[in-house]
Design a protein around this motif. Sequence first.
Motif, PDB file in Angstrom:
ATOM      1  N   THR A  58      35.314  35.727  44.344  1.00 51.74           N
ATOM      2  CA  THR A  58      34.196  34.925  44.814  1.00 51.74           C
ATOM      3  C   THR A  58      33.599  34.159  43.644  1.00 51.74           C
ATOM      4  N   LEU A  95      33.025  32.408  52.900  1.00 48.74           N
ATOM      5  CA  LEU A  95      33.081  33.723  52.257  1.00 48.74           C
ATOM      6  C   LEU A  95      31.900  34.579  52.688  1.00 48.74           C
ATOM      7  N   ARG A 103      28.627  32.137  47.812  1.00 50.30           N
ATOM      8  CA  ARG A 103      29.448  32.630  48.920  1.00 50.30           C
ATOM      9  C   ARG A 103      29.524  31.604  50.045  1.00 50.30           C
ATOM     10  N   HIS A 158      25.693  36.114  43.510  1.00 52.85           N
ATOM     11  CA  HIS A 158      25.218  34.840  44.071  1.00 52.85           C
ATOM     12  C   HIS A 158      23.696  34.714  43.993  1.00 52.85           C
TER      13      HIS A 158
END
Length: 489
Positions: A146, A129, A150, A343
């Motif tokens: 997501t 990702l 990632r 993230h």
Amino acid sequence: MAAETVTEPPPAAAAEPPPGAEPPPGAEVLDDAGVLDGVEVLDDAEPLTGWGRTAPTLARVYRPRTPREAAAAVRAGGARGSIARGLGRAYGDAAQNAGGSVLDMTGLDRVRTVDAVAGLVVCDAGVSLHRLMEVLLPLGWFVPVTPGTRYVTVGGAIGADIHGKNHHVSGSFSRHVASLELLTADGRVRTVVPGTDLFDATAGGMGLTGVILSATLRLLPVETSLMTVDTERATDLDDLMARLTADDHRYRYSVAWIDLLARGAATGRSVLTRGDHAPYAALPRRARRAPLAFRPGRLPAPPALLPEGLLGRTTVGVFNELWYRRAPLRRTGELQRLATFFHPLDGVPHWNRVYGRGGFVQYQFVVGYGREETLRRVVRRIARRGCPSFLAVLKRFGEGDPGWLSFPMPGWTLALDIPAGLTGLGAFLDELDEEVAAAGGRVYLAKDSRLRPDVLHTMYPRLADFQALRAELDPRSVFTSDLSRRLAL
């Protein structure tokens, strides 16, 4: 948006036509010539664990770079079978295969085409990702779902049917898959589309229906690479659930950090963070020069070895107190980078080392709407037990997903990390499993490392359908993992 199609040229090996008999519709039959020709394989077995770093097992690791090499590696898997593995972010034993073979699929990493008008990408299963974001954001597109990292491959995202902060709006990853190419146990590469039994068994099927080779994904249009974020504090669990129920429909993304050491009137106190992709008009002048720039930062990795017990009740209690107190009572419209919002832990390489040599268990469950009292009891039990978890999040799920073993269902999901060496942890989590199952809930297989098979049947009502299709498709159990053996899948 201007019409644009981006294509990366395939490697020479991928351009060779497959030899052999005429395949049936939708299937490519790969031959047996040159079984291991060109496949990188370790001479000795390699120890593998999940991201939680518990229960290591040994397997022979193959590193194919083309579909032909993947098929050759599967044929060479031996009596203990094979399982595909991506970037190793499944927390438990889903991508391990003791005594057998494991296919490291990260060598199949081409982004084949991007249709920047229709919002479609065709890519190999080993593409992360992170890589998709690098390619897609400059074109004004974002991945539709997501998780908290990632560094997940597309194949892993489908196999675990991952979810994110937007499940209440967008569902799981499989809902955005237009088609996929699946290497099955008979050596065929099948084109699999939504609405078929094979698709529903593969989405969330933990790699047990075959090796995902590529996928076509539908994308989300965005104007910038920034997020507009609202943050607020909730005083306890009931306050948090009331805020989520009342306002979540206004946000694409929503998540709450929850203090699972707080007790009494503060039980379940939380910091609620919600947001959406920032429109171009919301950007300050300087940010408008490169509105789609993607520059995630990185911090130094923690040491390879940290002292055991570093994340005990005292240290985590202090962290939780500081984290809650420093959060704003209410702040709206803050601009954050994508990496900060989605993230934050990816900025710390190998952050899983902070739990020490013994590793950690991630426990995630979901219970349906109308079962809030079960959620309250579980949170109170965790607080009384004093489980030192500083990574605990609560989210709301929307509609259920098509995968027979997909985790999400309409309801409340709580995920927490717990040091694996905590005394009596296994028996405690077994008790929570029973309570969750009795309420019609389930635990997440992609994060599991210790669930009992008898409880699994209660949690996943389509399990028998999955087992029947797998028995028909793969009667010799060519695709096998430590997870599938442990749970009799």
